[in-house]
Design a protein around this motif. Structure first.
Motif, PDB file in Angstrom:
ATOM      1  N   TRP A   1      -2.012   7.074  -1.195  1.00  0.00           N
ATOM      2  CA  TRP A   1      -1.422   7.091   0.148  1.00  0.00           C
ATOM      3  C   TRP A   1      -1.614   5.741   0.813  1.00  0.00           C
ATOM      4  CZ3 TRP A   1       1.377  10.903   2.302  1.00  0.00           C
ATOM      5  CH2 TRP A   1       1.264  12.190   1.798  1.00  0.00           C
ATOM      6  N   ASN A   2      -0.743   5.394   1.770  1.00  0.00           N
ATOM      7  CA  ASN A   2      -1.007   4.239   2.623  1.00  0.00           C
ATOM      8  C   ASN A   2      -1.940   4.677   3.750  1.00  0.00           C
ATOM      9  OD1 ASN A   2       0.826   5.644   4.323  1.00  0.00           O
ATOM     10  ND2 ASN A   2       1.504   3.743   5.231  1.00  0.00           N
ATOM     11  N   LYS A   3      -2.393   3.748   4.562  1.00  0.00           N
ATOM     12  CA  LYS A   3      -3.398   4.064   5.583  1.00  0.00           C
ATOM     13  C   LYS A   3      -2.887   4.963   6.706  1.00  0.00           C
ATOM     14  CE  LYS A   3      -6.213   0.169   4.558  1.00  0.00           C
ATOM     15  NZ  LYS A   3      -6.915  -1.002   4.951  1.00  0.00           N
ATOM     16  N   ASN A   4      -1.580   4.902   7.025  1.00  0.00           N
ATOM     17  CA  ASN A   4      -1.082   5.756   8.107  1.00  0.00           C
ATOM     18  C   ASN A   4      -0.526   7.089   7.597  1.00  0.00           C
ATOM     19  OD1 ASN A   4       1.520   5.324   7.178  1.00  0.00           O
ATOM     20  ND2 ASN A   4       2.081   3.904   8.795  1.00  0.00           N
ATOM     21  N   SER A   5      -0.557   7.315   6.304  1.00  0.00           N
ATOM     22  CA  SER A   5      -0.142   8.570   5.656  1.00  0.00           C
ATOM     23  C   SER A   5       1.326   8.920   5.828  1.00  0.00           C
ATOM     24  CB  SER A   5      -1.014   9.740   6.129  1.00  0.00           C
ATOM     25  OG  SER A   5      -2.352   9.509   5.779  1.00  0.00           O
ATOM     26  N   ASN A   6       2.153   7.936   6.143  1.00  0.00           N
ATOM     27  CA  ASN A   6       3.596   8.188   6.218  1.00  0.00           C
ATOM     28  C   ASN A   6       4.282   7.973   4.875  1.00  0.00           C
ATOM     29  OD1 ASN A   6       3.653   8.843   8.943  1.00  0.00           O
ATOM     30  ND2 ASN A   6       3.915   6.719   9.551  1.00  0.00           N
ATOM     31  N   TRP A   7       3.646   7.227   3.990  1.00  0.00           N
ATOM     32  CA  TRP A   7       4.237   6.997   2.682  1.00  0.00           C
ATOM     33  C   TRP A   7       3.154   6.845   1.624  1.00  0.00           C
ATOM     34  CZ3 TRP A   7       2.821   2.206   0.835  1.00  0.00           C
ATOM     35  CH2 TRP A   7       2.559   1.211   1.759  1.00  0.00           C
ATOM     36  N   PHE A   8       3.582   6.959   0.365  1.00  0.00           N
ATOM     37  CA  PHE A   8       2.666   6.762  -0.749  1.00  0.00           C
ATOM     38  C   PHE A   8       3.412   6.065  -1.877  1.00  0.00           C
ATOM     39  CE2 PHE A   8       4.488  10.980  -1.289  1.00  0.00           C
ATOM     40  CZ  PHE A   8       4.875  10.983  -2.616  1.00  0.00           C
ATOM     41  N   LEU A   9       2.661   5.475  -2.784  1.00  0.00           N
ATOM     42  CA  LEU A   9       3.195   4.790  -3.958  1.00  0.00           C
ATOM     43  C   LEU A   9       3.050   5.689  -5.171  1.00  0.00           C
ATOM     44  CD1 LEU A   9       1.253   1.442  -3.509  1.00  0.00           C
ATOM     45  CD2 LEU A   9       3.686   1.742  -3.125  1.00  0.00           C
ATOM     46  N   SER A  10       3.876   5.431  -6.177  1.00  0.00           N
ATOM     47  CA  SER A  10       3.648   6.064  -7.469  1.00  0.00           C
ATOM     48  C   SER A  10       3.889   5.028  -8.552  1.00  0.00           C
ATOM     49  CB  SER A  10       4.559   7.278  -7.673  1.00  0.00           C
ATOM     50  OG  SER A  10       5.903   6.892  -7.726  1.00  0.00           O
ATOM     51  N   GLY A  11       3.054   5.051  -9.562  1.00  0.00           N
ATOM     52  CA  GLY A  11       3.194   4.159 -10.711  1.00  0.00           C
ATOM     53  C   GLY A  11       3.230   4.989 -11.970  1.00  0.00           C
ATOM     54  N   SER A  12       4.122   4.617 -12.889  1.00  0.00           N
ATOM     55  CA  SER A  12       4.398   5.478 -14.033  1.00  0.00           C
ATOM     56  C   SER A  12       4.408   4.714 -15.349  1.00  0.00           C
ATOM     57  CB  SER A  12       5.765   6.134 -13.819  1.00  0.00           C
ATOM     58  OG  SER A  12       6.190   6.847 -14.952  1.00  0.00           O
ATOM     59  N   LYS A  13       4.337   5.468 -16.437  1.00  0.00           N
ATOM     60  CA  LYS A  13       4.516   4.903 -17.771  1.00  0.00           C
ATOM     61  C   LYS A  13       5.945   4.416 -17.983  1.00  0.00           C
ATOM     62  CE  LYS A  13       0.959   6.899 -20.619  1.00  0.00           C
ATOM     63  NZ  LYS A  13       0.679   7.569 -21.883  1.00  0.00           N
ATOM     64  N   ASP A  14       6.874   4.824 -17.122  1.00  0.00           N
ATOM     65  CA  ASP A  14       8.253   4.339 -17.250  1.00  0.00           C
ATOM     66  C   ASP A  14       8.400   2.920 -16.706  1.00  0.00           C
ATOM     67  OD1 ASP A  14       8.437   4.590 -14.446  1.00  0.00           O
ATOM     68  OD2 ASP A  14       9.813   6.280 -14.512  1.00  0.00           O
TER      69      ASP A  14
END
Length: 78
Positions: free
Chosen positions: A37-50
């Motif tokens: 999550w980011n610090k303000n919890s409005n967005w998050f990242l995802s990292g993948s094997k793709d």
């Protein structure tokens, strides 16, 4: 909200009070390794094997930035 992801290439958002799934996002094509999550919890990242990194906005429940500038799977995000 709690975010989870894994081998099924799905990101799930959960209500911690009820323990129930709130939403599922299918946007990667391989195992998802990280979902911070980011610090303000409005967005998050995802990292993948793709080899992609995506940024999601939980207010609209979809990704708004995708980076495909990597040659290897994504194992770390900060």
């Amino acid at each position: 909200m709690i975010v989870s992801a894994g081998r099924d290439s799905e990101i799930k958002l959960w209500d911690p009070k009820s323990g129930k799934e709130v939403y599922t996002i299918q946007s990667h094509y391989n195992v998802i390794n990280k979902v911070p999550w980011n610090k303000n919890s409005n967005w998050f990242l995802s990292g993948s094997k793709d080899t992609s990194i995506k940024i999601y906005d939980v207010r609209v429940m979809k990704d708004f930035i995708t980076s495909q500038a990597h040659e290897d799977e994504i194992n770390e995000l900060e």
